[in-house]
Scaffold this motif. Sequence first.
Motif: not given
Length: 629
Positions: A113-115, A304-305, A309-311, A318-321
């Motif tokens: 959770g980041l937001n 682990n990132v 960024v999730f969709e 996961l949407g992160s590149n």
Amino acid sequence: MSQEINPIYSEDNIRTLDWQEHIRLRPGMYIGKLGDGSSADDGIYILLKEILDNSIDEFRMKSGKRIEIKLDDGKVTIRDFGRGIPLGKVVDAVSKMNTGGKYDSKAFKKSVGLNGVGTKAVNALSDYFRVRSFRDGRMKAAEFSRGIIKEDFEEKDSSDRNGTEISFIPDADIFLHFKYRKEYIERMLRNYAYLNPGLKILFNGETFYSENGLKDLLDEELESETLYPIVHLKDNDIEVAITHTDKSQTETYFSFVNGQNTTQGGTHLNAFREAYVKTIREFFNKNFDASDVRKSIVAAVSINVEEPVFESQTKTKLGSNDIGPNGPTVRTFIIDFLKSKLDNFLHKNPEVAEAIQRKILISERERKELSGIQKLARERAKKVSLHNKKLRDCRQHYNDQKNERKGETQIFITEGDSASGSITKSRDVETQAVFSLKGKPLNCYGLTKKVVYENEEFNLLQAALNIEESLEDLRYNQVIIATDADVDGMHIRLLMITFFLQFFPDLIKNGHLYILQTPLFRVRNKKETRYCYSEQERIKALNELGKNPEITRFKGLGEISPDEFKHFIGKDIRLEPVVAGKDQTIEQLLEFYMGKNTPDRQTFILQNLVVEDPDIDKKEILTEAAAEN
């Protein structure tokens, strides 16, 4: 005749919503679909997960090795033994948007959770919400209802260990007829345990714990013999477990990011599938077909990132590149990891490499043998589909990535034209499709997948669902068996479940298969109409509606008018998920229920079968099944 073209647009039309009003007005933005708990991704499980994620993050930050969860009649309580929310910020942390400790990655790194939204969403969508934080001998508590604070308690001394406890009851006005299903919660907790070795999770007295991470996950999930011992590889920020089975026809993956089960995959799973094929090809120096390399694979991958960024807010894809602000891309990171670790492992374990090569060659031979049958079946399906009246399709589909309503897509598998007619006339043509069976389908227990292509009905159903190769392009989120609540209908349910268990078990494992519940009775007077799904509900309606109400007994789906049926497949739909338990493998289940009609099975069904219809005799069902087998 005048027509109003420009309605008044003034300051009165501009509203500023409180934080909880916005969440309650648009809950889907925060927790995905609402649902009643029949699907594993329904909102009530997201509420639980949002709170649990915070406790998991405490463990991942080396604080607290135990989490206690209690579920009692819809009330959830989660207690961790981490650092506890700073006492002066307890109220703000659960009720002020954009307030949290995970924005600068100092107190938390690589968290889910980041937001700063999750806990607030739970608060706003709960009829009852209580938070208690314990820190250094002191305790602070507050209670809310639907996001509005009801009691802000003073700090006081406490002998409890440090940590946070949150209790909530989902708002029944938003989550209609909701019911927590133990199987879905247990699956979620098992995944958390596998991803966090050393963490002990207690749920209503049951303990979930893992020492070997993803290796334990595969050991638990595997349902048939493996061709070689599980390959378990780990490094900083990545862990994978890989093996192949001897019976599965599909690819099975479990993917995770920062401890979050990404059920819809994403950039990390795509990279893993590519990296595995690339590594195997280079190791054997042969350009194997990718489908042959991955056929029957069972694998788990966790990465682990930083700042993932999730969709969607529900974090299922996961949407992160990139791994982090200064790190490599997810694709490069996973390809380099497998190229190094898996390649080294195969060189050191030639017996595993030989087993993988044998499997690839067998898959290649089977693919070529089936190719002729598949080609004819596809041509026949394509030709028939132009004139096929068995499938009444919808406009939206689950495999359309840009479709905002893809989670709502459903296909009803019905028996005969009568039942399909009622559903077809009352369905939502945007999201609901209908597939009509000719009659009782073939009992396919013990047969090979060849029958799927040779049986026209199975082949057309496979084509309609678009699951021939994998679930990646599944066209409907919910596959619903809709049969009459009689002996024939229950037998058809059993035969269809057998078909999916035999050839497409991942459809069930991933929570896509359901049974439609339809009312047995309509009880009404001049003022009110009640639809009853059981004898108990009928008796209750008779007692509450007064003298001499009109009672209608529905014998089949075709007897329910389209005007009435639209309620039973609309917002008031009742679905019972088909869930594969952990006590038996799929092979054992099929053997027990669809093999020889043993006295043991008859005794078990007579003791355990739940039949809501008082007119159905359990022994009649057994006789019907015995005749088929």
